[in-house]
Design a protein around this motif. Sequence first.
Motif, PDB file in Angstrom:
ATOM      1  N   LEU A 152      15.182  14.931  -4.439  1.00 43.37           N
ATOM      2  CA  LEU A 152      14.687  13.930  -3.574  1.00 43.37           C
ATOM      3  C   LEU A 152      13.536  13.972  -3.158  1.00 43.37           C
ATOM      4  CD1 LEU A 152      17.684  14.325  -0.875  1.00 43.37           C
ATOM      5  CD2 LEU A 152      17.648  13.021  -2.719  1.00 43.37           C
ATOM      6  N   GLU A 185      13.512   7.216  -8.565  1.00 41.85           N
ATOM      7  CA  GLU A 185      12.029   6.910  -7.819  1.00 41.85           C
ATOM      8  C   GLU A 185      10.860   7.487  -8.595  1.00 41.85           C
ATOM      9  OE1 GLU A 185      12.882   6.423  -3.347  1.00 41.85           O
ATOM     10  OE2 GLU A 185      12.840   8.357  -4.031  1.00 41.85           O
ATOM     11  N   GLU A 193      16.800   8.398  -5.018  1.00 48.08           N
ATOM     12  CA  GLU A 193      17.026   8.091  -3.665  1.00 48.08           C
ATOM     13  C   GLU A 193      18.595   8.672  -3.161  1.00 48.08           C
ATOM     14  OE1 GLU A 193      16.405   3.849  -1.524  1.00 48.08           O
ATOM     15  OE2 GLU A 193      18.332   3.716  -2.465  1.00 48.08           O
TER      16      GLU A 193
END
Length: 277
Positions: free
Chosen positions: A232, A263, A256
Amino acid sequence: MTPDVMIVRLTDGTLSEVLPRISDVDVQTSRQRISAFLSMRTAYELLPESGKVVALDVDLPVKQAFHILHEQGIPMAPLWDFCKGQFVGVLSALDFILILREYFLGVLSMYFRHCSSSLPILQLPICAIPVGTWLPKIGESNRRPLAMLRPSASVTSALNLLVQAQVSSIPIVDDNDSLLDIYCRSDITALAKDRAYTHINLDEMTVQQALQLGQDSYNPYELRSQRCQMCLRSDSLHKVMERLANPGVRRLIIVEAGSKRVEGVVSLSDIFKFFLG
């Protein structure tokens, strides 16, 4: 008109130059000859004259050895022992991470046992550090774009993107940009299995089909646990490095929480360049 010649008729009715017609027999013969040639040669014999082989002296200081890897833009190099007159090992970016973990990051740490504050950057979230490749935010144009593909994309487009984006892997995502798998440079070798490259069209073969072809050589559990390791954006640099230090893990896909929307990507090489750059 002979059967091995093709005349191209233009839209205005005129005839263009005569082009040779390539038969299936000619194609198969050419492939067999190329395959035979490659089978009888070593990789060293086919090294281009402009190419280079980088070897490291085992007596080089560790810092200098890793700087050479960084400056030459290579992920690893063989170690040469002049006394023995032979190669004795390989030094890679992974070794850099392992050395940091062993001597600087661990709780039985030799140098920073009582000085955890000496490396405060290790506790910062990965998103706060200029490392890895990320999806650009709205209005942000200074970051290198993150390459992603749908599973229906052709293998040709995947190979082109690997070269154009100068990356070693591409996340494969669904219509919501959620992670499904990744396509790596090393996956290209799956095309050599049973000489698959001789009877497929890379423009027609999808990435999903190519990955399925490679799965036959791997345990499905290993494929997911090693290929699609995730983290993350809120994970600390320390935590990211710990995961990258695991055998077989070369990169982490930054997703995410919950949706697994991609991401960014952070690799061993990214961490390596960040500390030495």
